[in-house]
Write a protein that holds these residues in place. Structure first.
Motif, PDB file in Angstrom:
ATOM      1  N   ASP A 278      21.500  -5.689   4.431  1.00  0.00           N
ATOM      2  CA  ASP A 278      21.840  -5.741   3.005  1.00  0.00           C
ATOM      3  C   ASP A 278      20.592  -5.943   2.152  1.00  0.00           C
ATOM      4  N   LEU A 279      20.576  -5.268   1.033  1.00  0.00           N
ATOM      5  CA  LEU A 279      19.531  -5.477   0.030  1.00  0.00           C
ATOM      6  C   LEU A 279      20.212  -5.445  -1.320  1.00  0.00           C
ATOM      7  N   TYR A 280      20.214  -6.581  -1.982  1.00  0.00           N
ATOM      8  CA  TYR A 280      20.867  -6.690  -3.285  1.00  0.00           C
ATOM      9  C   TYR A 280      19.996  -6.068  -4.368  1.00  0.00           C
ATOM     10  N   PRO A 281      20.616  -5.583  -5.431  1.00  0.00           N
ATOM     11  CA  PRO A 281      19.846  -4.973  -6.525  1.00  0.00           C
ATOM     12  C   PRO A 281      18.770  -5.912  -7.084  1.00  0.00           C
ATOM     13  N   GLU A 282      19.079  -7.226  -7.164  1.00  0.00           N
ATOM     14  CA  GLU A 282      18.075  -8.172  -7.668  1.00  0.00           C
ATOM     15  C   GLU A 282      16.869  -8.231  -6.734  1.00  0.00           C
ATOM     16  N   GLU A 283      17.129  -8.166  -5.428  1.00  0.00           N
ATOM     17  CA  GLU A 283      16.043  -8.206  -4.454  1.00  0.00           C
ATOM     18  C   GLU A 283      15.197  -6.937  -4.542  1.00  0.00           C
ATOM     19  N   MET A 284      15.859  -5.803  -4.730  1.00  0.00           N
ATOM     20  CA  MET A 284      15.132  -4.544  -4.883  1.00  0.00           C
ATOM     21  C   MET A 284      14.257  -4.590  -6.121  1.00  0.00           C
ATOM     22  N   LYS A 285      14.792  -5.125  -7.215  1.00  0.00           N
ATOM     23  CA  LYS A 285      14.026  -5.246  -8.450  1.00  0.00           C
ATOM     24  C   LYS A 285      12.821  -6.168  -8.230  1.00  0.00           C
ATOM     25  N   GLU A 286      13.059  -7.308  -7.541  1.00  0.00           N
ATOM     26  CA  GLU A 286      11.984  -8.256  -7.253  1.00  0.00           C
ATOM     27  C   GLU A 286      10.912  -7.604  -6.381  1.00  0.00           C
ATOM     28  N   LEU A 287      11.350  -6.840  -5.400  1.00  0.00           N
ATOM     29  CA  LEU A 287      10.437  -6.145  -4.504  1.00  0.00           C
ATOM     30  C   LEU A 287       9.569  -5.155  -5.280  1.00  0.00           C
ATOM     31  N   LYS A 288      10.178  -4.385  -6.165  1.00  0.00           N
ATOM     32  CA  LYS A 288       9.432  -3.421  -6.982  1.00  0.00           C
ATOM     33  C   LYS A 288       8.420  -4.126  -7.869  1.00  0.00           C
ATOM     34  N   GLU A 289       8.807  -5.280  -8.430  1.00  0.00           N
ATOM     35  CA  GLU A 289       7.891  -6.053  -9.276  1.00  0.00           C
ATOM     36  C   GLU A 289       6.698  -6.563  -8.469  1.00  0.00           C
ATOM     37  N   MET A 290       6.953  -7.001  -7.238  1.00  0.00           N
ATOM     38  CA  MET A 290       5.871  -7.483  -6.387  1.00  0.00           C
ATOM     39  C   MET A 290       4.899  -6.349  -6.053  1.00  0.00           C
ATOM     40  N   VAL A 291       5.435  -5.179  -5.762  1.00  0.00           N
ATOM     41  CA  VAL A 291       4.575  -4.028  -5.464  1.00  0.00           C
ATOM     42  C   VAL A 291       3.750  -3.655  -6.694  1.00  0.00           C
ATOM     43  N   LYS A 292       4.376  -3.691  -7.887  1.00  0.00           N
ATOM     44  CA  LYS A 292       3.631  -3.426  -9.127  1.00  0.00           C
ATOM     45  C   LYS A 292       2.503  -4.435  -9.300  1.00  0.00           C
ATOM     46  N   GLU A 293       2.778  -5.701  -9.011  1.00  0.00           N
ATOM     47  CA  GLU A 293       1.761  -6.749  -9.132  1.00  0.00           C
ATOM     48  C   GLU A 293       0.623  -6.524  -8.144  1.00  0.00           C
ATOM     49  N   LEU A 294       0.974  -6.118  -6.915  1.00  0.00           N
ATOM     50  CA  LEU A 294      -0.073  -5.791  -5.933  1.00  0.00           C
ATOM     51  C   LEU A 294      -0.985  -4.687  -6.459  1.00  0.00           C
ATOM     52  N   TRP A 295      -0.388  -3.631  -7.006  1.00  0.00           N
ATOM     53  CA  TRP A 295      -1.183  -2.529  -7.544  1.00  0.00           C
ATOM     54  C   TRP A 295      -2.052  -2.986  -8.718  1.00  0.00           C
ATOM     55  N   ARG A 296      -1.487  -3.859  -9.564  1.00  0.00           N
ATOM     56  CA  ARG A 296      -2.262  -4.378 -10.690  1.00  0.00           C
ATOM     57  C   ARG A 296      -3.487  -5.148 -10.189  1.00  0.00           C
ATOM     58  N   ILE A 297      -3.284  -5.986  -9.187  1.00  0.00           N
ATOM     59  CA  ILE A 297      -4.393  -6.766  -8.629  1.00  0.00           C
ATOM     60  C   ILE A 297      -5.435  -5.841  -8.014  1.00  0.00           C
ATOM     61  N   LEU A 298      -4.988  -4.854  -7.255  1.00  0.00           N
ATOM     62  CA  LEU A 298      -5.922  -3.921  -6.622  1.00  0.00           C
ATOM     63  C   LEU A 298      -6.714  -3.125  -7.664  1.00  0.00           C
ATOM     64  N   ARG A 299      -6.039  -2.652  -8.708  1.00  0.00           N
ATOM     65  CA  ARG A 299      -6.737  -1.885  -9.751  1.00  0.00           C
ATOM     66  C   ARG A 299      -7.743  -2.752 -10.500  1.00  0.00           C
ATOM     67  N   SER A 300      -7.405  -4.010 -10.728  1.00  0.00           N
ATOM     68  CA  SER A 300      -8.304  -4.880 -11.488  1.00  0.00           C
ATOM     69  C   SER A 300      -9.534  -5.266 -10.682  1.00  0.00           C
ATOM     70  N   SER A 301      -9.469  -5.119  -9.361  1.00  0.00           N
ATOM     71  CA  SER A 301     -10.609  -5.524  -8.524  1.00  0.00           C
ATOM     72  C   SER A 301     -11.584  -4.379  -8.259  1.00  0.00           C
ATOM     73  N   GLN A 302     -11.260  -3.172  -8.687  1.00  0.00           N
ATOM     74  CA  GLN A 302     -12.150  -2.036  -8.432  1.00  0.00           C
ATOM     75  C   GLN A 302     -13.424  -2.185  -9.247  1.00  0.00           C
ATOM     76  N   LEU A 303     -14.535  -1.772  -8.611  1.00  0.00           N
ATOM     77  CA  LEU A 303     -15.821  -1.827  -9.296  1.00  0.00           C
ATOM     78  C   LEU A 303     -15.843  -0.826 -10.451  1.00  0.00           C
TER      79      LEU A 303
END
Length: 107
Positions: A81-106
């Motif tokens: 099972d994956l609840y819609p709230e969990e899917m939304k939370e998961l997508k937000e975490m992935v967005k945050e990961l990408w934000r962190i990775l983009r901000s660390s580029q030289l």
């Protein structure tokens, strides 16, 4: 015993204050071996230190997000099972990961 690679000695004298100053600079350079520090300074004349604090902070944030993603993945794999709230939370975490990775580029 095998022949030493470095078989020539160099001796010099310093005052107590000079020795303390050399030791302090060696510690600041994050070098633990006095011989290695003195060789590096004698040959190159400087040691470059890089502040990796921002990278460490980014790593810690990414690690926390990774733990959260793993917890969600474990639940999904266990229950199917994956609840819609969990899917939304998961997508937000992935967005945050990408934000962190983009901000660390030289730039």
């Amino acid at each position: 015993m095998a022949e030493r690679k470095r078989n020539k000695e160099i001796h010099f004298y310093v005052t107590d204050e000079e020795r303390k100053l050399i030791r302090r600079k060696m510690i600041e350079s994050k070098t633990k071996n006095m011989g290695a520090y003195l060789r590096k300074m004698a040959i190159d004349g400087y040691i470059v230190n890089t502040d990796t604090t921002p990278l460490k902070k980014q790593y810690e944030e990414m690690h926390k997000i990774g733990i959260n993603i793993n917890q969600i993945a474990k639940k999904v794999n266990t229950t199917g099972d994956l609840y819609p709230e969990e899917m939304k939370e998961l997508k937000e975490m992935v967005k945050e990961l990408w934000r962190i990775l983009r901000s660390s580029q030289l730039k």
